[in-house]
Write a protein that holds these residues in place. Structure first.
Motif, PDB file in Angstrom:
ATOM      1  N   HIS A 218      56.075 -40.290 -18.187  1.00 11.69           N
ATOM      2  CA  HIS A 218      56.537 -38.917 -17.973  1.00 11.69           C
ATOM      3  C   HIS A 218      58.022 -38.871 -17.623  1.00 11.69           C
ATOM      4  O   HIS A 218      58.648 -37.821 -17.723  1.00 11.69           O
ATOM      5  CB  HIS A 218      55.716 -38.228 -16.868  1.00 11.69           C
ATOM      6  CG  HIS A 218      54.398 -37.729 -17.361  1.00 11.69           C
ATOM      7  ND1 HIS A 218      53.291 -38.525 -17.466  1.00 11.69           N
ATOM      8  CD2 HIS A 218      54.023 -36.495 -17.817  1.00 11.69           C
ATOM      9  CE1 HIS A 218      52.278 -37.809 -17.950  1.00 11.69           C
ATOM     10  NE2 HIS A 218      52.695 -36.583 -18.171  1.00 11.69           N
ATOM     11  N   TYR A 219      58.582 -40.011 -17.215  1.00 11.81           N
ATOM     12  CA  TYR A 219      60.006 -40.056 -16.878  1.00 11.81           C
ATOM     13  C   TYR A 219      60.871 -40.491 -18.051  1.00 11.81           C
ATOM     14  O   TYR A 219      62.073 -40.616 -17.927  1.00 11.81           O
ATOM     15  CB  TYR A 219      60.216 -40.990 -15.671  1.00 11.81           C
ATOM     16  CG  TYR A 219      59.486 -40.506 -14.449  1.00 11.81           C
ATOM     17  CD1 TYR A 219      60.095 -39.587 -13.583  1.00 11.81           C
ATOM     18  CD2 TYR A 219      58.176 -40.908 -14.179  1.00 11.81           C
ATOM     19  CE1 TYR A 219      59.414 -39.107 -12.470  1.00 11.81           C
ATOM     20  CE2 TYR A 219      57.489 -40.431 -13.071  1.00 11.81           C
ATOM     21  CZ  TYR A 219      58.109 -39.535 -12.220  1.00 11.81           C
ATOM     22  OH  TYR A 219      57.438 -39.054 -11.126  1.00 11.81           O
ATOM     23  N   LEU A 220      60.229 -40.721 -19.214  1.00 14.54           N
ATOM     24  CA  LEU A 220      60.966 -41.134 -20.419  1.00 14.54           C
ATOM     25  C   LEU A 220      61.563 -39.896 -21.079  1.00 14.54           C
ATOM     26  O   LEU A 220      60.836 -38.994 -21.494  1.00 14.54           O
ATOM     27  CB  LEU A 220      60.002 -41.849 -21.376  1.00 14.54           C
ATOM     28  CG  LEU A 220      60.510 -42.243 -22.763  1.00 14.54           C
ATOM     29  CD1 LEU A 220      61.659 -43.230 -22.670  1.00 14.54           C
ATOM     30  CD2 LEU A 220      59.366 -42.842 -23.593  1.00 14.54           C
ATOM     31  N   THR A 221      62.907 -39.852 -21.163  1.00 19.23           N
ATOM     32  CA  THR A 221      63.556 -38.641 -21.673  1.00 19.23           C
ATOM     33  C   THR A 221      64.111 -38.803 -23.076  1.00 19.23           C
ATOM     34  O   THR A 221      64.352 -37.823 -23.776  1.00 19.23           O
ATOM     35  CB  THR A 221      64.745 -38.239 -20.774  1.00 19.23           C
ATOM     36  OG1 THR A 221      65.634 -39.365 -20.689  1.00 19.23           O
ATOM     37  CG2 THR A 221      64.251 -37.850 -19.393  1.00 19.23           C
ATOM     38  N   ARG A 222      64.338 -40.055 -23.465  1.00 19.71           N
ATOM     39  CA  ARG A 222      65.034 -40.256 -24.724  1.00 19.71           C
ATOM     40  C   ARG A 222      64.605 -41.585 -25.331  1.00 19.71           C
ATOM     41  O   ARG A 222      64.492 -42.580 -24.615  1.00 19.71           O
ATOM     42  CB  ARG A 222      66.532 -40.302 -24.410  1.00 19.71           C
ATOM     43  CG  ARG A 222      67.429 -39.887 -25.527  1.00 19.71           C
ATOM     44  CD  ARG A 222      68.859 -39.786 -25.002  1.00 19.71           C
ATOM     45  NE  ARG A 222      69.773 -39.673 -26.095  1.00 19.71           N
ATOM     46  CZ  ARG A 222      70.612 -38.641 -26.279  1.00 19.71           C
ATOM     47  NH1 ARG A 222      70.665 -37.661 -25.390  1.00 19.71           N
ATOM     48  NH2 ARG A 222      71.397 -38.597 -27.315  1.00 19.71           N
ATOM     49  N   VAL A 223      64.350 -41.585 -26.635  1.00 25.05           N
ATOM     50  CA  VAL A 223      64.062 -42.824 -27.372  1.00 25.05           C
ATOM     51  C   VAL A 223      65.060 -42.888 -28.520  1.00 25.05           C
ATOM     52  O   VAL A 223      65.313 -41.882 -29.182  1.00 25.05           O
ATOM     53  CB  VAL A 223      62.613 -42.817 -27.919  1.00 25.05           C
ATOM     54  CG1 VAL A 223      62.357 -44.036 -28.799  1.00 25.05           C
ATOM     55  CG2 VAL A 223      61.598 -42.762 -26.782  1.00 25.05           C
ATOM     56  N   GLU A 224      65.650 -44.059 -28.710  1.00 28.32           N
ATOM     57  CA  GLU A 224      66.619 -44.214 -29.797  1.00 28.32           C
ATOM     58  C   GLU A 224      66.300 -45.480 -30.572  1.00 28.32           C
ATOM     59  O   GLU A 224      66.151 -46.544 -29.968  1.00 28.32           O
ATOM     60  CB  GLU A 224      68.052 -44.366 -29.253  1.00 28.32           C
ATOM     61  CG  GLU A 224      68.540 -43.260 -28.346  1.00 28.32           C
ATOM     62  CD  GLU A 224      69.099 -42.072 -29.116  1.00 28.32           C
ATOM     63  OE1 GLU A 224      69.087 -42.127 -30.372  1.00 28.32           O
ATOM     64  OE2 GLU A 224      69.525 -41.112 -28.456  1.00 28.32           O
ATOM     65  N   VAL A 225      66.229 -45.349 -31.886  1.00 27.75           N
ATOM     66  CA  VAL A 225      66.060 -46.529 -32.739  1.00 27.75           C
ATOM     67  C   VAL A 225      67.369 -46.774 -33.476  1.00 27.75           C
ATOM     68  O   VAL A 225      67.901 -45.854 -34.105  1.00 27.75           O
ATOM     69  CB  VAL A 225      64.918 -46.336 -33.760  1.00 27.75           C
ATOM     70  CG1 VAL A 225      64.846 -47.522 -34.722  1.00 27.75           C
ATOM     71  CG2 VAL A 225      63.588 -46.145 -33.043  1.00 27.75           C
ATOM     72  N   THR A 226      67.903 -47.963 -33.369  1.00 26.52           N
ATOM     73  CA  THR A 226      69.143 -48.312 -34.061  1.00 26.52           C
ATOM     74  C   THR A 226      68.875 -49.489 -34.991  1.00 26.52           C
ATOM     75  O   THR A 226      68.446 -50.549 -34.548  1.00 26.52           O
ATOM     76  CB  THR A 226      70.232 -48.735 -33.054  1.00 26.52           C
ATOM     77  OG1 THR A 226      70.359 -47.716 -32.061  1.00 26.52           O
ATOM     78  CG2 THR A 226      71.575 -48.945 -33.748  1.00 26.52           C
TER      79      THR A 226
END
Lengths: 214, 214
Positions: free
Chosen positions: B91-99
């Motif tokens: 619930h504290y995960l705000t952003r996911v980025e795949v590079t």
């Protein structure tokens, strides 16, 4: 769930954000489609450029007796599908051709050219694989016109000796059943091995048992 | 074997044909390499073009509380990896980025941005996947700085109730063990699901349980 009300922005703002994400997603999808189209064009261009070399290679291979049967016997996955009589029949195989259709994603065809032989009347046996519009795979093949008593897919005849009957018991299928088996067109093992593993470089398998490395 | 001597061309002629095939094969290999390079360039070009849209999408997603935990819970394969406490932490995960790295074939990285939370000190947890020159895969991750008694990968503590202990018995792993598991970097299931299935369109999973289609 752990969503304290104080953490929530107004429902409306969230809904707007979702709609906005959807619009951005459409742009991403559009770029993905463009990328796929460009990659397809590159693949088509190189398919054309490779063609004369494949042609030349086929002509050279035809000069070497038993090139294809040796190549198949030396390939572990194909070899596992070959009965003794299959191998005899494949001595008459002079040419193998893999053709990817213009829209590569839509499928491919493999043609096997045979010399006059004691097993069947056909000069060419083909199997082709298609994907329809909704992406469902299917395959179809030449019907093999077996000569009398020579149908290798029905080896219960008196032409077989004990040893081959015994072996048949363990591996009842013939290489040639592949031409009548359309049950797994989406992941046809033999088709994919020939297209993706053998066709790119058959010489490496042909040479394998001659003790030549590189 | 069935090679009547009369069928054989002189040994010399066969050897010449093999050498000739080898030369033609080198031309084919060269074209294959060129094709791969051109395709890589197309992929790199579109990766750049997609970048601002991914950026925009991330900003919009950040406006929606619990977007990522909802998305993960709605994804069947990811959901199967989530324990009850994992879900709380996510619930504290705000952003996911795949590079994807510039030379796409060489690997990719997934960054998870977390708000201040009761579980660990890190603001970002990353895992990245590499292929070395010889094509061997490897991965590495951020070391998670767990707060005291909060290490979800060692859930034998008194913080767990009976139900979760029971469940732990059936599925002993936490989502967060993924950050310490580098045993199968070449086919990391969670990494590939996030990169290839969720990242291309996370909204479809987020919306899934809201009964909205299309």
């Amino acid at each position: 769930m752990l969503r304290p009300a104080s953490d929530r922005p107004p429902q409306k703002e969230q809904q707007e954000a979702i709609e906005h994400i959807d619009e951005v997603q459409n742009e991403i999808d559009r770029l993905n489609e463009q990328a796929s189209e460009e990659i397809l064009k590159v693949e088509q261009k190189y398919n054309k450029l490779r063609q004369p070399f494949f042609q030349k290679r086929s002509e050279l291979i035809a000069k070497i007796p038993n090139f294809w049967v040796t190549t198949f016997v030396n390939h572990p996955q194909v070899s596992a599908l070959l009965g003794e009589e299959d191998e005899e029949a494949l001595h008459y195989l002079t040419r193998v051709e893999v053709t990817e259709f213009e829209d590569i994603k839509s499928g491919y065809r493999i043609d096997f050219y045979f010399d006059e032989n004691p097993y069947f009347e056909n000069k060419i046996l083909s199997k082709e694989f298609h994907l329809n519009e909704s992406g469902d795979p299917s395959s179809k093949s030449t019907e093999i016109k077996w000569k009398s008593g020579k149908d290798l897919t029905k080896r219960s005849s008196q032409t077989q000796n004990k040893a081959s009957r015994k072996r048949q018991h363990e591996e009842p299928e013939s290489f040639f059943t592949w031409f009548t088996d359309h049950s797994d067109a989406g992941a046809d093992e033999l088709g994919e091995v020939i297209k993706d593993d053998i066709w790119p470089n058959p010489l490496q398998y042909y040479l394998e048992d001659e003790g030549e490395d590189d």
